[in-house]
Design an enzyme around this catalytic site. Structure first.
Site, PDB file in Angstrom:
ATOM      1  CE  LYS A  76      -3.437   2.460   2.887  1.00 32.92           C
ATOM      2  NZ  LYS A  76      -4.403   2.376   4.014  1.00 32.92           N
ATOM      3  CG  ASP A  87      -5.845   7.577   4.694  1.00 34.73           C
ATOM      4  OD1 ASP A  87      -6.752   8.242   4.153  1.00 34.73           O
ATOM      5  OD2 ASP A  87      -6.046   6.520   5.332  1.00 34.73           O
ATOM      6  CE  LYS A  99      -6.952   8.236   8.081  1.00 31.36           C
ATOM      7  NZ  LYS A  99      -7.739   7.147   8.688  1.00 31.36           N
ATOM      8  CG  ASP A 126      -2.195   4.939   4.965  1.00 35.23           C
ATOM      9  OD1 ASP A 126      -2.051   3.871   5.597  1.00 35.23           O
ATOM     10  OD2 ASP A 126      -3.274   5.298   4.450  1.00 35.23           O
ATOM     11  CG  ASP A 147     -10.298   7.129   6.533  1.00 37.79           C
ATOM     12  OD1 ASP A 147      -9.228   7.123   5.889  1.00 37.79           O
ATOM     13  OD2 ASP A 147     -10.367   7.295   7.762  1.00 37.79           O
ATOM     14  CD  GLU A 158      -6.913   5.038   2.364  1.00 33.64           C
ATOM     15  OE1 GLU A 158      -7.932   5.122   3.078  1.00 33.64           O
ATOM     16  OE2 GLU A 158      -5.780   4.772   2.819  1.00 33.64           O
ATOM     17  NE  ARG A 166     -11.230  -1.479   3.117  1.00 34.85           N
ATOM     18  CZ  ARG A 166     -11.819  -1.754   4.268  1.00 34.85           C
ATOM     19  NH1 ARG A 166     -12.895  -2.518   4.301  1.00 34.85           N
ATOM     20  NH2 ARG A 166     -11.343  -1.271   5.395  1.00 34.85           N
TER      21      ARG A 166
HETATM   22  N1  BES Z   1      -4.670   4.096   6.837  1.00 34.73           N
HETATM   23  C1  BES Z   1      -5.854   3.805   7.564  1.00 34.73           C
HETATM   24  C2  BES Z   1      -5.616   2.753   8.652  1.00 34.73           C
HETATM   25  C3  BES Z   1      -4.743   3.169   9.802  1.00 34.73           C
HETATM   26  C4  BES Z   1      -5.298   3.719  10.929  1.00 34.73           C
HETATM   27  C5  BES Z   1      -3.380   2.945   9.771  1.00 34.73           C
HETATM   28  C6  BES Z   1      -4.485   4.059  11.992  1.00 34.73           C
HETATM   29  C7  BES Z   1      -2.571   3.283  10.823  1.00 34.73           C
HETATM   30  C8  BES Z   1      -3.120   3.838  11.951  1.00 34.73           C
HETATM   31  C9  BES Z   1      -6.929   3.270   6.636  1.00 34.73           C
HETATM   32  O1  BES Z   1      -6.913   3.772   5.356  1.00 34.73           O
HETATM   33  C10 BES Z   1      -8.244   3.622   7.227  1.00 34.73           C
HETATM   34  O2  BES Z   1      -8.529   4.777   7.317  1.00 34.73           O
HETATM   35  N2  BES Z   1      -9.018   2.614   7.614  1.00 34.73           N
HETATM   36  C11 BES Z   1     -10.290   2.820   8.204  1.00 34.73           C
HETATM   37  C12 BES Z   1     -11.264   1.885   7.534  1.00 34.73           C
HETATM   38  C13 BES Z   1     -12.705   2.134   7.875  1.00 34.73           C
HETATM   39  C14 BES Z   1     -13.147   3.487   7.380  1.00 34.73           C
HETATM   40  C15 BES Z   1     -13.558   1.044   7.263  1.00 34.73           C
HETATM   41  C16 BES Z   1     -10.169   2.529   9.690  1.00 34.73           C
HETATM   42  O3  BES Z   1      -9.430   1.632  10.067  1.00 34.73           O
HETATM   43  O4  BES Z   1     -10.785   3.250  10.465  1.00 34.73           O
HETATM   44 ZN    ZN Z   2      -5.100   4.446   4.656  1.00 34.58          ZN
HETATM   45 MN    MN Z   3      -7.993   5.603   5.211  1.00 37.83          MN
END
Ligand code: BES
Ligand code: ZN
Ligand code: MN
Length: 454
Positions: A218, A223, A230, A241, A300, A302, A304
């Site tokens: 990734k 992000d 966020k 990220d 968010d 993104e 996947r």
């Molecule tokens: N990059 C984030 C995941 C992340 C969160 C990495 C904290 C490191 C520390 C990812 O893109 C994300 O935002 N995931 C969301 C998914 C949800 C919206 C389904 C999450 O984990 O909240």
């Molecule tokens: Zn992310």
């Molecule tokens: Mn995200």
């Protein structure tokens, strides 16, 4: 910098104690001045050695040491070449500093190795040094500020590092990826002023006709979350990220530098997830490269989206026979497993076992999540083939299964390093606050193991 070689010269002597009553990882000074004893305990592992070396080097550097001599005989006898390698790695990583954009004092440090004459110590140290430098490369990229690391700059940095080592590098621009039909990748990539890139690194060390193993990382250079923006706290560390992308590139660099006879193709979808007039919004339906449609329920989620198309690209265009993806994918994984253990989701027991075996050699910790049929239902959508957000929690597993839908029958393992790629403070002696280089050594060990297979 740590220089690792057989030579007699030193401000300090480091000695290893195995067995004895001292607690593992404790340090004490010897009878003669400037001797530090590193206690590895009664049942040491390579990881104990890695941590002890890091702790000892930090301690003597604090006291102003510029050189030290370490007799590696006991570690080599108890732990074999892996123990020696771990000591070297711990020592070098203890000297890592994140890049800075100001003048600062550098304090050179050299660790000399002696002993273990029955092993090819210089060869072991050279191999380890390549792997450790790769970890530092991944850390450097991940620590780099976002304005200095757009997708195009990430691509350029990877190309500059990889090409001199004999790695074939191809960088697809936004027109080429659009022509390939990578609609899920573009749903994210089009959200930013800085256009996306698909970075492909091919290390062809193996047999000419052998299908490559794909390492898909990734590469979200930032992000922000998109319209599902966020929080202030969430935004702070999201330069990291792209840690998965950095890890796959670093692993390829180490494999190439050590001339490992294996075919590995790293694929890094590099994007920023931002807000722009054309950004995706919740409810959008996008068509991925595979043809599967995806309902965007949360902008968010993104990672996947871009990984789905990168996995399809790896299988369809690169002919990958196995796929390992690595991503800072979900907060849920970080919540479940913390900062020292990354999560796995897989459709293939042997490949997953090989990864866990690789981790036992690298010292990293991974834990495989279950994939009961109920979980797959949580990412169904009434109007598309898949939804990008679970309807019923289990965020780490459902994100993994979303990716698995694009791997299909190809053996695949997903590594979620959301908790391990970035630490606010060191959780191991060989870490520093910020990027950890998570996954690099395990991916290297995995490919090394697969090379030995054929
Ligand atoms: N990059 C984030 C995941 C992340 C969160 C990495 C904290 C490191 C520390 C990812 O893109 C994300 O935002 N995931 C969301 C998914 C949800 C919206 C389904 C999450 O984990 O909240
Ligand atoms: Zn992310
Ligand atoms: Mn995200």
């Amino acid at each position: 910098m740590v220089k690792l070689w057989n030579q007699e010269a030193a401000d300090w002597r480091l000695e290893l104690e195995i067995g004895g009553d001292s607690a593992p990882l404790s340090l004490h000074t010897g009878a003669e001045g400037r001797t530090l004893i590193l206690c590895l305990g009664k049942d040491p592992s390579a990881e104990t050695a890695r941590r002890a070396a890091a702790k000892a080097v930090a301690a003597i550097r604090e006291l102003g040491a510029r050189t030290a001599l370490l007799d590696v005989d006991p570690a080599a006898r108890a732990l074999g070449p892996g123990g020696l390698s771990a000591l070297a790695q711990g020592a070098k990583l203890a000297c890592y500093r994140q890049p800075a954009w100001k003048e600062r004092e550098e304090k050179p440090f050299t660790l000399y190795f002696t002993g273990a004459q029955w092993l090819d110590v210089p060869a072991i140290l050279a191999e380890t040094d390549a792997v450790t430098r790769a970890v530092c490369f991944a850390r450097d990229l991940t620590n780099r500020p976002v304005n200095l690391l757009t997708p195009a700059m990430l691509a350029q940095s990877m190309k500059e590092a990889a090409e001199p080592l004999g790695v074939e590098v191809q960088i697809l621009d936004e027109y080429q990826t659009r022509a390939l039909g990578m609609g899920a990748f573009h749903a994210v990539g089009d959200s930013a002023g800085h256009p996306p890139r698909l970075i492909v690194l091919r290390w062809k060390g193996g047999k000419e006709d052998a299908a490559p193993i794909a390492l898909v990382g990734k590469g979200v250079c930032y992000d922000a979350g998109g319209y599902n923006l966020k929080s202030a706290a969430g935004l702070k560390t999201m330069r990291a990220d792209m840690a998965g992308g950095a890890a796959v590139c670093a692993a390829v660099l180490a494999l190439a530098e050590n001339h490992i006879p294996v075919n590995v193709t790293a694929v890094v979808p590099a994007v920023e997830n931002r807000i722009s007039p054309d950004s995706m919004v919740p409810g959008d339906i996008v068509t991925s490269m595979s043809g599967k449609t995806i309902q965007i329920n949360n902008t968010d989620a993104e990672g996947r989206l871009i990984l789905a198309d990168a996995i399809t690209y790896a299988i369809q265009k690169e002919g990958a026979s196995r796929v390992v993806d690595i991503a800072t994918l979900t907060g849920a994984c970080a919540n479940a497993l913390g900062h020292l253990t990354a999560g796995l989701v897989s459709n293939d027991d042997p490949l997953c076992a090989a990864l866990l075996e690789a981790a036992s050699r690298s010292g990293e910790q991974y834990w495989r999540f279950p994939t009961f049929p109920e979980y797959a239902k949580m990412i169904e959508s009434p109007v598309a083939d898949l939804s990008n957000q679970s309807s019923d929690g289990c965020g780490a597993i459902t994100a993994g299964l979303f990716l698995g839908a694009f791997a299909g029958d190809v053996p695949w393992v997903h590594m979620d390093i959301a908790g391990t790629a970035w630490v606010d403070r060191a959780r191991r002696e060989y870490q520093t606050a910020g990027a950890t280089g998570a996954g690099v050594t395990t991916l290297y060990q995995l490919c090394l193991g697969l090379a030995a297979e054929v």
